[in-house]
Design an enzyme around this catalytic site. Structure first.
Site, mmCIF file in Angstrom:
data_model
loop_
_atom_site.group_PDB
_atom_site.id
_atom_site.type_symbol
_atom_site.label_atom_id
_atom_site.label_comp_id
_atom_site.label_asym_id
_atom_site.label_seq_id
_atom_site.Cartn_x
_atom_site.Cartn_y
_atom_site.Cartn_z
ATOM 1 N N LYS A 13 48.016 63.024 37.498
ATOM 2 C CA LYS A 13 47.205 62.005 36.833
ATOM 3 C C LYS A 13 46.095 62.723 36.077
ATOM 4 C CE LYS A 13 47.813 57.855 39.634
ATOM 5 N NZ LYS A 13 47.127 56.755 40.339
ATOM 6 N N SER A 63 41.342 53.700 45.643
ATOM 7 C CA SER A 63 41.073 54.890 44.829
ATOM 8 C C SER A 63 39.665 54.810 44.250
ATOM 9 C CB SER A 63 42.077 54.985 43.675
ATOM 10 O OG SER A 63 43.368 55.261 44.153
ATOM 11 N N ARG A 110 54.787 55.434 46.435
ATOM 12 C CA ARG A 110 54.290 55.138 45.098
ATOM 13 C C ARG A 110 55.461 55.100 44.125
ATOM 14 N NH1 ARG A 110 49.461 58.673 42.842
ATOM 15 N NH2 ARG A 110 51.066 60.137 42.115
#
Length: 221
Positions: free
Chosen positions: A137, A108, A39
């Site tokens: 997050k 997700s 990521r």
């Protein structure tokens, strides 16, 4: 039968971890992790591809999977095992056309409807979270482990729990039915990534065995 994605699912994120993707992957693979997601939000396409190719070489050496976050074309060009898509990313059907049927596509999700929809469009697994409070997050409130149980009753593909998971709350996540746990901060923030990965894998395996044994006892009863 072992799910397509199971156990410890490690995310490398240079901005959050402060560790280069290659270094983190090398230490984690040595510890036994066999699914890594790359990521990265700030590199150029060329820079990201170079990193992805290095991780592809390293993961192959350890017979591990490489998943690319968001970027379907980098996943294709690096010959990664698959891609992980967010709700705002390329639709699953479009990603499938680019990657082909043999590659893994994860999505997700944050609720039952998104999970069911992802499965209906051909996702191979779903990421579900954030399960607990997380600084990684913080745009979504914690969903809690009960949602894992509810989603598992509705979908037949692997569920990867994510968000604030550590060695202390791992039991609750696995007991709720998660097939895998995605971890970043709890491992990246440790003094020894290789040893921390070993602890996660050992605990995951032990909890899974105990959960399976309890389930068998209940069924016999």
């Amino acid at each position: 039968m072992m799910p397509l994605i199971s156990g410890l699912y490690l995310i490398t994120d240079r901005k959050i971890s402060g560790i280069d993707h290659e270094d983190m992957a090398a230490m984690a693979l040595k510890g036994g992790v066999r699914t890594i997601q790359l990521r990265e939000k700030e590199m150029t396409e060329n820079e990201l591809l170079r990193v992805a190719l290095k991780l592809r070489e390293e993961t192959r050496r350890w017979n591990a999977r490489l998943i690319i976050n968001d970027n379907v074309h980098i996943a294709r060009d690096s010959d990664a095992d698959g891609v992980h898509l967010g709700q705002e990313d390329l639709p699953i059907e479009a990603a499938r056309k680019i990657l082909g049927s043999a590659k893994i596509i994860g999505v997700s999700t944050h609720n039952i409807n998104e999970a069911v929809e992802a499965q209906s469009y051909g996702a191979d697994y779903i990421g579900l979270g954030p399960i607990f409070q997380t600084e990684t997050k913080n745009t979504q409130p914690p969903l809690g482990t009960e949602l894992i149980r509810e989603v598992k009753r509705k979908v037949g593909i692997p569920v990867v729990a994510i968000g604030g998971i550590n060695l202390y709350n791992l039991f609750k996540v696995i007991e709720a039915g998660a097939d895998a746990v995605a971890v970043l901060s709890a491992i990246a923030g440790s003094k020894n990534i290789t040893e921390e990965v070993k602890k996660f894998i050992e605990k995951f395996d032990n909890i899974t065995i105990k959960s399976c044994s309890l389930s068998a006892i209940k069924e016999e009863g």
